[in-house]
Scaffold this active site. Structure first.
Site, PDB file in Angstrom:
ATOM      1  N   LYS A  77     -90.928  13.472 -26.039  1.00  0.00           N
ATOM      2  CA  LYS A  77     -91.326  11.973 -25.552  1.00  0.00           C
ATOM      3  C   LYS A  77     -92.323  11.277 -26.441  1.00  0.00           C
ATOM      4  O   LYS A  77     -91.874  10.182 -27.163  1.00  0.00           O
ATOM      5  CB  LYS A  77     -91.930  12.152 -24.508  1.00  0.00           C
ATOM      6  N   THR A  78     -92.797  12.218 -27.311  1.00  0.00           N
ATOM      7  CA  THR A  78     -93.910  11.846 -28.877  1.00  0.00           C
ATOM      8  C   THR A  78     -93.242  10.977 -29.565  1.00  0.00           C
ATOM      9  O   THR A  78     -93.469   9.783 -30.158  1.00  0.00           O
ATOM     10  CB  THR A  78     -94.694  12.568 -29.175  1.00  0.00           C
ATOM     11  N   ASP A 122    -100.367   9.746 -24.041  1.00  0.00           N
ATOM     12  CA  ASP A 122     -99.670  10.672 -23.063  1.00  0.00           C
ATOM     13  C   ASP A 122    -100.473  11.315 -22.315  1.00  0.00           C
ATOM     14  O   ASP A 122    -101.599  11.233 -22.246  1.00  0.00           O
ATOM     15  CB  ASP A 122    -100.036  11.731 -24.712  1.00  0.00           C
ATOM     16  N   THR A 171     -95.419  14.688 -18.028  1.00  0.00           N
ATOM     17  CA  THR A 171     -94.629  15.835 -17.901  1.00  0.00           C
ATOM     18  C   THR A 171     -94.903  15.865 -15.928  1.00  0.00           C
ATOM     19  O   THR A 171     -93.690  16.078 -15.707  1.00  0.00           O
ATOM     20  CB  THR A 171     -95.349  16.948 -18.118  1.00  0.00           C
ATOM     21  N   ARG A 230     -87.766  21.233 -29.410  1.00  0.00           N
ATOM     22  CA  ARG A 230     -89.333  22.135 -29.894  1.00  0.00           C
ATOM     23  C   ARG A 230     -88.762  23.637 -29.869  1.00  0.00           C
ATOM     24  O   ARG A 230     -89.151  24.196 -31.018  1.00  0.00           O
ATOM     25  CB  ARG A 230     -90.749  21.550 -28.879  1.00  0.00           C
TER      26      ARG A 230
END
Length: 358
Positions: A77-78, A122, A171, A230
């Site tokens: 997302k980032t 965020d 999230t 990640r």
């Protein structure tokens, strides 16, 4: 306060297969992040839709619509927010919901934006309610009302804002109020990655990190990465260390398997905590049903740790089920641990399922 940094309450949970990012992850991710949609691996539908949104905005010479990205941590997302800014050739401002506790905090950020700038927010669902209500008007009318004074003498001063693009990430999309969610022009849900996509992520990261990984080695790491880039990148770094110290530096299937055995990550991506939950459920309670509190005591962890850290992945993998009577192991859980289910049902005739199911 530094609005251009993400606050530390998104720190990692300390697990090698945890999806939250720690300081090392953030530093490495900055070097590994793709810079354009063409370089971004996976999320094919989201990339295609977002590409149309951005190209249309560029052709009109306008700012892009506000974008909402939802999905589990570690899915990109980032990274996508930074790509949006790069594709629009605009600067980006990064902050988070927990950092905005007052409407004045948000007003300070919005009033300093440049025209066309991308504001990445965020964990947007954790923003305070007064700030949230101010954001409604800012997103729709590019205007905020700044209240000066208190009580009957308070005055609302309208403040015009330059057109900007808000990129919200969450999230837990269900916690966003409908008025906020409806103001986003484009909404996308990030899915977990398949093994083939993760292999592409690993090969790309290995090239940037100057690590030699063969196809089987990449596949071995991908299969243990829980569908999350990640985690794949983190496992790659740990396998690289093992290959450098214990072998010739080349990551093969055998080297990857040996390295991840040292770090207690099994062939399905389960770590020590995940296996402890399954072993307690199977060996102590015959497969359940058993209550969460009792299971947590048996594992020696807090109730919240078991429920929020271990269970989501176990449920997604089909190894554990949540029922009204308690937690129940599935046949796949017995098979994964190499155990034989008891005869006559999940509780093994011990009666523990009834005793601890409340």
């Amino acid at each position: 306060m530094n609005w251009d940094s993400t606050p530390t309450d998104t720190a990692a949970d300390g697990r090698l297969v945890g999806a939250a990012a720690d300081g090392e992850d953030q530093a490495v991710e900055a070097a590994l992040r793709p810079k354009s949609l063409a370089e971004f691996v996976g999320q094919e539908r989201v990339r295609e839709q977002l590409d149309l949104v951005l190209k249309a905005a560029r052709q009109r010479g306008a700012t892009a619509d506000h974008v909402l990205l939802s999905g589990a941590p570690g899915l990109g997302k980032t990274t996508l927010s930074m790509i949006i800014a790069a594709e629009m050739e605009a600067p980006i401002r990064i902050t988070s919901g927990p950092a905005i506790q007052h409407a004045g905090d948000l007003a300070a950020i919005l009033s300093s934006l440049q025209e066309g700038e991308v504001l990445f927010l965020d964990e947007i669902h954790r923003m305070s309610r007064p700030a949230e209500e101010m954001l409604y008007m800012a997103m729709e009318d590019f205007r905020v009302d700044v209240v000066v004074g208190k009580g009957p003498g308070a005055t609302a001063i309208p403040l015009e804002l330059p057109p900007f693009t808000l990129v919200g990430a969450t999230t837990r999309a269900g916690l966003l109020p409908p008025p906020l969610r409806d103001r986003f022009g484009f909404t996308a849900h990030m899915e977990f990655y398949g093994p083939a996509e993760l292999e592409r992520v690993i090969r790309r990261s290995a090239e940037l990190l100057d690590v030699t990984v063969d196809a089987d080695g990449a596949g071995e790491i991908a299969g243990r990465s829980r569908g999350t880039p990640r985690i794949a990148n983190r496992l790659l770094r740990r396998v690289r260390d093992y290959a450098q110290v214990k072998a010739d530096g080349v990551v093969t299937r055998e080297i990857a398997a040996a390295a991840l055995k040292v770090y207690e990550v099994d062939d399905r991506g389960l770590d020590r905590l995940d296996r402890a939950v399954l072993e307690a459920l199977l060996k102590l309670f015959g497969g359940g049903p058993v209550g969460l509190s009792t299971l947590s005591v048996a594992v020696g962890e807090e109730r919240e740790t078991v429920e929020e850290v271990a269970e989501p992945f176990l449920v997604r993998e089909g190894l554990l089920a949540r029922t009204p009577r308690g937690r129940v192991a599935t046949p796949a859980a017995w098979a994964h641990l190499g155990l034989t289910p008891p005869q006559g049902g999940g509780t093994g005739g011990t009666g523990q399922g009834d005793l601890f199911s409340s």
